[in-house]
Write an enzyme that holds these catalytic residues in place. Sequence first.
Site, PDB file in Angstrom:
ATOM      1  CG  ASP A 174      12.667   8.149 136.189  1.00 36.16           C
ATOM      2  OD1 ASP A 174      13.846   7.743 136.080  1.00 36.16           O
ATOM      3  OD2 ASP A 174      12.132   8.955 135.396  1.00 36.16           O
ATOM      4  CB  ALA A 175       9.051   4.230 140.333  1.00 37.10           C
ATOM      5  CE1 TYR A 194      18.483   9.341 142.419  1.00 39.42           C
ATOM      6  CE2 TYR A 194      16.512  10.696 142.660  1.00 39.42           C
ATOM      7  CZ  TYR A 194      17.880  10.554 142.744  1.00 39.42           C
ATOM      8  OH  TYR A 194      18.651  11.610 143.162  1.00 39.42           O
ATOM      9  CB  SER A 231      35.641  34.775 124.434  1.00 36.29           C
ATOM     10  OG  SER A 231      36.525  35.684 123.868  1.00 36.29           O
ATOM     11  CG  LEU A 232      36.167  29.621 122.076  1.00 31.01           C
ATOM     12  CD1 LEU A 232      35.119  28.558 121.775  1.00 31.01           C
ATOM     13  CD2 LEU A 232      37.552  29.007 122.096  1.00 31.01           C
ATOM     14  CD  GLU A 247      35.223  20.031 123.508  1.00 38.45           C
ATOM     15  OE1 GLU A 247      34.802  21.175 123.804  1.00 38.45           O
ATOM     16  OE2 GLU A 247      36.163  19.484 124.082  1.00 38.45           O
ATOM     17  CE  LYS A 297      30.963  29.437 120.224  1.00 38.73           C
ATOM     18  NZ  LYS A 297      29.911  29.990 121.047  1.00 38.73           N
ATOM     19  CG  ASP A 330      23.101  29.336 121.575  1.00 41.00           C
ATOM     20  OD1 ASP A 330      23.845  30.179 122.125  1.00 41.00           O
ATOM     21  OD2 ASP A 330      22.196  29.643 120.797  1.00 41.00           O
ATOM     22  NE  ARG A 384      34.056  34.493 128.734  1.00 39.86           N
ATOM     23  CZ  ARG A 384      34.163  35.705 128.242  1.00 39.86           C
ATOM     24  NH1 ARG A 384      33.181  36.565 128.390  1.00 39.86           N
ATOM     25  NH2 ARG A 384      35.248  36.071 127.586  1.00 39.86           N
ATOM     26  CD  GLU A 419      28.266  27.575 126.924  1.00 49.93           C
ATOM     27  OE1 GLU A 419      29.411  27.752 127.412  1.00 49.93           O
ATOM     28  OE2 GLU A 419      27.737  28.369 126.141  1.00 49.93           O
ATOM     29  CE1 TYR A 465      33.763  25.608 127.918  1.00 47.22           C
ATOM     30  CE2 TYR A 465      31.550  24.841 127.415  1.00 47.22           C
ATOM     31  CZ  TYR A 465      32.412  25.867 127.773  1.00 47.22           C
ATOM     32  OH  TYR A 465      31.926  27.117 127.989  1.00 47.22           O
ATOM     33  CE  LYS A 499      37.354  23.465 123.529  1.00 48.07           C
ATOM     34  NZ  LYS A 499      36.661  22.995 124.733  1.00 48.07           N
ATOM     35  CE  LYS A 511      28.635  31.567 116.355  1.00 48.03           C
ATOM     36  NZ  LYS A 511      28.773  32.679 117.263  1.00 48.03           N
ATOM     37  CB  CYS A 521     -12.785  36.755 101.184  1.00 48.39           C
ATOM     38  SG  CYS A 521     -11.498  36.104 100.106  1.00 48.39           S
ATOM     39  CB  CYS A 526     -13.296  32.912  96.628  1.00 45.58           C
ATOM     40  SG  CYS A 526     -11.714  33.538  97.244  1.00 45.58           S
TER      41      CYS A 526
HETATM   42  S1  IVH Z   1      36.034  26.323 125.207  1.00 49.87           S
HETATM   43  C1  IVH Z   1      39.528  28.734 126.339  1.00 49.87           C
HETATM   44  N1  IVH Z   1      34.210  24.654 124.377  1.00 49.87           N
HETATM   45  O1  IVH Z   1      31.597  29.560 123.554  1.00 49.87           O
HETATM   46  C2  IVH Z   1      38.347  28.159 125.681  1.00 49.87           C
HETATM   47  N2  IVH Z   1      33.575  26.909 124.744  1.00 49.87           N
HETATM   48  O2  IVH Z   1      32.425  31.864 122.035  1.00 49.87           O
HETATM   49  C3  IVH Z   1      37.107  28.405 126.417  1.00 49.87           C
HETATM   50  N3  IVH Z   1      31.205  27.358 124.343  1.00 49.87           N
HETATM   51  O3  IVH Z   1      32.659  31.445 126.297  1.00 49.87           O
HETATM   52  C4  IVH Z   1      35.911  27.967 125.760  1.00 49.87           C
HETATM   53  N4  IVH Z   1      30.646  25.303 123.806  1.00 49.87           N
HETATM   54  O4  IVH Z   1      30.608  29.884 126.568  1.00 49.87           O
HETATM   55  C5  IVH Z   1      34.477  25.913 124.722  1.00 49.87           C
HETATM   56  N5  IVH Z   1      32.691  23.045 123.704  1.00 49.87           N
HETATM   57  C6  IVH Z   1      32.966  24.300 124.038  1.00 49.87           C
HETATM   58  C7  IVH Z   1      31.972  25.304 124.059  1.00 49.87           C
HETATM   59  C8  IVH Z   1      32.327  26.606 124.409  1.00 49.87           C
HETATM   60  C9  IVH Z   1      30.215  26.533 123.985  1.00 49.87           C
HETATM   61  C10 IVH Z   1      31.034  28.797 124.585  1.00 49.87           C
HETATM   62  C11 IVH Z   1      31.661  29.308 125.846  1.00 49.87           C
HETATM   63  C12 IVH Z   1      32.604  30.371 125.405  1.00 49.87           C
HETATM   64  C13 IVH Z   1      32.024  30.772 124.101  1.00 49.87           C
HETATM   65  C14 IVH Z   1      33.024  31.433 123.225  1.00 49.87           C
END
Ligand code: IVH
Length: 685
Positions: free
Chosen positions: A37-38, A40, A86-87, A120, A122, A124, A143, A179, A231, A300, A324, A418, A442
């Site tokens: 780091d130093a 850099y 979304s998923l 992968e 997910k 947060d 988004r 993300e 991702y 996926k 989840k 108490c 007590c």
């Molecule tokens: S793929 C078409 N991959 O989860 C697919 N999403 O609940 C698009 N998220 O809006 C999403 N990790 O914000 C994908 N490895 C991952 C993810 C991921 C987190 C989030 C993302 C998405 C939401 C859907």
Amino acid sequence: MAKKQKPDISKEIAQLRDELNEHNRQYHTLDKPLISDAEYDALYRQLVSLEEAHPELVTPDSPTQRVGSAPLDGFTQVEHTVPMLSLANAFSLDDLADFDRRVKTRLKQDLRTKIDYAAEPKLDGLAVSLRYENGLLVQGATRGDGARGEDITQNLRTIWSLPITLTGKTPAVLEVRGEVFMRNADFDALNKAAEKEGRPRFVNPRNAAAGALRQLDPRKTAERKLSIYIYAMGLIDGMPKGVAQPMLHTDMLAWFKKMGLPINTESDLCRGSDACFAYYESLSDKRAGLAYAIDGVVFKVNDLALQESLGQVSRAPRWAIAQKFPAEEATTVVESIDFQVGRTGALTPVARLKSVFVGGVTVSNATLHNMDEVKRKDIRAGDTVVVRRAGDVIPEVVAIIPEKRPKKTTRTTLPKACPVCGSPVIESEEMAVSRCSGGLACGAQVKEGIKHFASRRAMDIDGLGDKLIEQLVDEHCIASVADLYRLTQEQIMALPRQGEKSASKVIAAIDKSRTTTFARFLFALGIREIGETSARHLAAEFGSLEKLQKADIERLKKVADVGQVMAQNIIGFFDNVQQREVVEQLINLGIHWPEVKPVGSTTESAGPLAGNTYVLTGTLSGMTRDEAGAQLRALGAKVTGSVSANTTAVIAGDKAGSKATKAEALGIALLDEEQLMTLLEQHND
Ligand code: IVH
């Protein structure tokens, strides 16, 4: 003169810029820093001073320009060229199996085929879209509603792991999705700073990250230290010559990585749904140890052509699913705040909650630790709070939701008396612990003291559970640990729900506990801060109760692990008339132990384990390796760092590595933690 130098300077600046950008990639994307780091920082300062002298040579991709532009008045809207989907969620393994079946049915494949899935974590955090033109980051957007988001380019530029320029051959236009999130360590540092400056804490890393992305002043975003993983793909236009368009999701990620984009290293390929289940299980095990928060796994379909033919339904792709994890946080209401009195009289505030399902269990109480914590978070009865239960950690109140506070609430204060015995409560500054001054008068302290005395690692009285102890105290059958040895079977049988058989078993167990070890007895007395290990050290060092009682502070402090406070607690305990009397009664009632030969802590040649050599490896749950080593040495054993033919045994804790393997190869005994405890106990007896 200056004019003459310019070409050199501009070359030097460009070189420094490339060098620093490459180091960023090595550090953030490849996780393989080449310089410290130093070093850099030194290069970075060099670039800053050159750019200051030649502002006309500053380019937007310079690492000094990450926090470049001035604060905005507001964000402009961005139309996504390709919608951000979304998923669909899966909450059980059945849901996942259904998803796998649907994929195969739609693809008209035999249900026995194994589909390849990219798996992968997910993350947060918050989804963003990034647009690179000829390798340069030109736009970053939230988004939003999936069709339009907000332009947050200048905030995204502050994320160090995100390249401003891509490496190598790049498409004319590349849009990727990823993300943005905050690592736990950065979140903790942020909250520490907030606390120091008297600002409210952030509830969780996701909220902190969301707030950072919404800042109009990019300098504020930069202070928050965000991270990103890419991702998914949005759009590719104009593949570079000589680069093949990826056919698989995993190949696509590998290509992104090659261009310098940060990719999650926990990603994997799973062949068939069983492999997906296994990935889910293994990631849940890893979850608590990860450096960032995740809330599930995304699976996926790996083949991009199959993804294409599966298409999407409403706004979620048919080729992906989010499996989840049980939520670790939930909101609920604090119905009241009680104070629990412990064995040493310490008062612990506890929130009684409206039951809520969190972290996979129903929670109705959460410890508030101490009054400092209650004041800091300003938790009051009636408050709506965020409750967190991660892994097996006891539930805690993370924060209150101020907007939801009812009109009339009162600040939580420490009771003056108490809640169990009414004795005055003594507030102490040190360690934020306040205690009931009732001592053995007590009921709560008496009960907790007896529970501790009877517990498995103390006097080990089988069948004398917490409930029975509470009944016995409430019915005035016992008022001290000594009374246990005066108890009759009839007294127990007179209590509700106590039969003859169980009563006689308890009496037999109490009787059996009369024969014990000095170390167990010392631990059972419940002297403040004397745990099992210190008790064992003290027993080995003094050998008898009389000698221990006669020892002064200086003598006590010579024992391994015993410091000033512990020594004072021991002296204080035996100075107390009531406590001394109970100890005396216990001895008169027949508590005894085989004599312990005191062992000089430095004499290795003496002691029951003299001549034995041990090697400690892995993690022990009840003590550190140093403590275990000290105890073995106190018994005369030798403790060394490497395994050889002279080793008596290798003591292997959790995650033991090569030393355990070597022991096995050499045919040397392997002991686990339980066997170690037995060994120590045998010889301390
Ligand atoms: S793929 C078409 N991959 O989860 C697919 N999403 O609940 C698009 N998220 O809006 C999403 N990790 O914000 C994908 N490895 C991952 C993810 C991921 C987190 C989030 C993302 C998405 C939401 C859907």
